[in-house]
Design a protein around this motif. Structure first.
Motif, mmCIF file in Angstrom:
data_model
loop_
_atom_site.group_PDB
_atom_site.id
_atom_site.type_symbol
_atom_site.label_atom_id
_atom_site.label_comp_id
_atom_site.label_asym_id
_atom_site.label_seq_id
_atom_site.Cartn_x
_atom_site.Cartn_y
_atom_site.Cartn_z
ATOM 1 N N LEU C 42 0.839 -1.268 -0.114
ATOM 2 C CA LEU C 42 -0.187 0.111 0.042
ATOM 3 C C LEU C 42 0.884 1.355 -0.140
ATOM 4 C CD1 LEU C 42 -2.710 -0.844 2.498
ATOM 5 C CD2 LEU C 42 -3.189 -0.369 0.018
ATOM 6 N N ASP C 43 2.006 1.104 0.690
ATOM 7 C CA ASP C 43 2.827 2.329 0.937
ATOM 8 C C ASP C 43 3.432 2.513 -0.678
ATOM 9 O OD1 ASP C 43 2.574 2.323 3.427
ATOM 10 O OD2 ASP C 43 4.514 1.519 4.066
ATOM 11 N N SER C 44 3.654 1.727 -1.450
ATOM 12 C CA SER C 44 4.251 2.021 -2.740
ATOM 13 C C SER C 44 3.159 2.532 -3.698
ATOM 14 C CB SER C 44 4.955 0.623 -3.347
ATOM 15 O OG SER C 44 5.893 0.135 -2.682
ATOM 16 N N GLU C 47 2.801 6.172 -2.492
ATOM 17 C CA GLU C 47 4.006 7.082 -3.303
ATOM 18 C C GLU C 47 3.821 7.109 -4.792
ATOM 19 O OE1 GLU C 47 7.944 5.639 -2.299
ATOM 20 O OE2 GLU C 47 7.444 5.210 -0.456
ATOM 21 N N LEU C 48 3.300 6.060 -5.446
ATOM 22 C CA LEU C 48 3.208 6.189 -6.954
ATOM 23 C C LEU C 48 1.796 7.004 -7.229
ATOM 24 C CD1 LEU C 48 3.784 2.602 -8.170
ATOM 25 C CD2 LEU C 48 5.151 4.499 -9.039
ATOM 26 N N GLY C 49 0.872 7.108 -6.289
ATOM 27 C CA GLY C 49 -0.120 7.861 -6.623
ATOM 28 C C GLY C 49 -0.779 7.396 -7.484
ATOM 29 N N LEU C 50 -1.019 5.922 -7.876
ATOM 30 C CA LEU C 50 -1.773 5.300 -8.900
ATOM 31 C C LEU C 50 -3.237 5.555 -8.711
ATOM 32 C CD1 LEU C 50 0.240 1.981 -9.592
ATOM 33 C CD2 LEU C 50 0.257 3.973 -10.900
ATOM 34 N N ASP C 54 -4.598 5.786 -14.887
ATOM 35 C CA ASP C 54 -3.419 6.231 -15.305
ATOM 36 C C ASP C 54 -2.275 5.113 -16.428
ATOM 37 O OD1 ASP C 54 -3.382 8.331 -13.035
ATOM 38 O OD2 ASP C 54 -2.114 7.412 -11.745
ATOM 39 N N THR C 55 -1.621 5.643 -17.037
ATOM 40 C CA THR C 55 -0.459 5.193 -17.787
ATOM 41 C C THR C 55 0.729 4.843 -17.069
ATOM 42 O OG1 THR C 55 -1.399 6.125 -19.868
ATOM 43 C CG2 THR C 55 0.617 5.090 -20.013
ATOM 44 N N VAL C 56 0.935 3.393 -17.194
ATOM 45 C CA VAL C 56 2.249 3.367 -16.284
ATOM 46 C C VAL C 56 3.189 2.150 -17.224
ATOM 47 C CG1 VAL C 56 1.169 3.022 -14.156
ATOM 48 C CG2 VAL C 56 1.069 1.066 -15.470
#
Lengths: 70, 70, 70, 70, 70, 70
Positions: C42-44, C47-50, C54-56
């Motif tokens: 969840l922390d990641s 941080e990514l704010g996904l 969104d495009t990743v």
């Protein structure tokens, strides 16, 4: 770039060893004497253009990090 | 014990977060401010008996370590 | 940023599921109906704010990719 | 066969590179120009009997898939 | 189906634990008292339709297997 | 030593194969005919001092164990 890995530490490349398909890159964490190693394909090594003395960031997904008790 | 992992660094447990099946353990590498995280099962956490302030060793197989260039 | 992973494909986030410690992010590879999933802390995720839409970029180390024959 | 991996995509083998112990297999996802690579042991390569042009399925456990934001 | 993993052992599901996103499946290797555990997404668990008493095959890529000396 | 891996089984080394950077170690689980393989760096192999006939423990993080249904 932002990534989903919880482990991200600056390091200096201290040695590179090439095999037939894979390469091993030794790094030292900046400001410490801690060493880590990364194994990647030779192709990845070429794309990264890594050489001794380069600064890199060391990433590992938290699920692939193992903790052991002395 | 000896193991086949090229990455083995002493660290202090700074935080533990428990989910339904998994747990996340935050550590700080000894003598640095570098932080890493390990995700394991709650069962493994119990077996290790980890708690904040404990010293552990951080292990990752070199194949699971990714290097990125800034 | 350049990285040492041989697998790097653009994708769109189609769904996010949150657990106590981990999160599962579903993506669809751009221009296809192929779906992949990534599990991270969840922390990641924070941080990514996904968020959906969104495009990743999808990365996997080649050593963690398994090929099967039908 | 059914498996517990959330990522399973058809692909065509485009290249195989053999080392002393490991082999690298390049694939292209069917209907796309996306490329992925898998590293396995030479023994696994022989057991699979892989050759260029073969159709395979690409599998990765979701925990080993990393998402990055551009 | 044929796969590129060097480790493939029959096992019986002895317990399943569900979290918010992930599930932990305990197995016992057939004909032994050796136990192993697999962590997967709940979605994978549902797709596999696993329940206690089922026979499964345990797979791990050789690169993710660590050997330790007592 | 205690570790955070849910999979830990005694095994005998039956074969070692060396490449340029990596090595493949075949083991047989004690009391069975089940075989597993571990791939590690040559450096790790040297540090472990592994040779045929040695007893080792096989470890894999549960997240890297895949279950398949026949």
């Amino acid at each position: 770039m932002k990534h989903g890995a919880r482990n991200d530490i600056p390091a200096t490349v201290t040695a590179i060893k090439r095999g037939g398909v894979m390469a091993q890159v030794e790094v030292e964490l900046v400001g410490t004497t801690y060493r880590m190693a990364s194994v990647m394909t030779l192709d990845s090594l070429e794309e990264l253009g890594l050489k001794e003395g380069d600064t890199v960031h060391v990433l590992a997904k938290a699920v692939n990090v193992l903790l052991v008790k002395p």
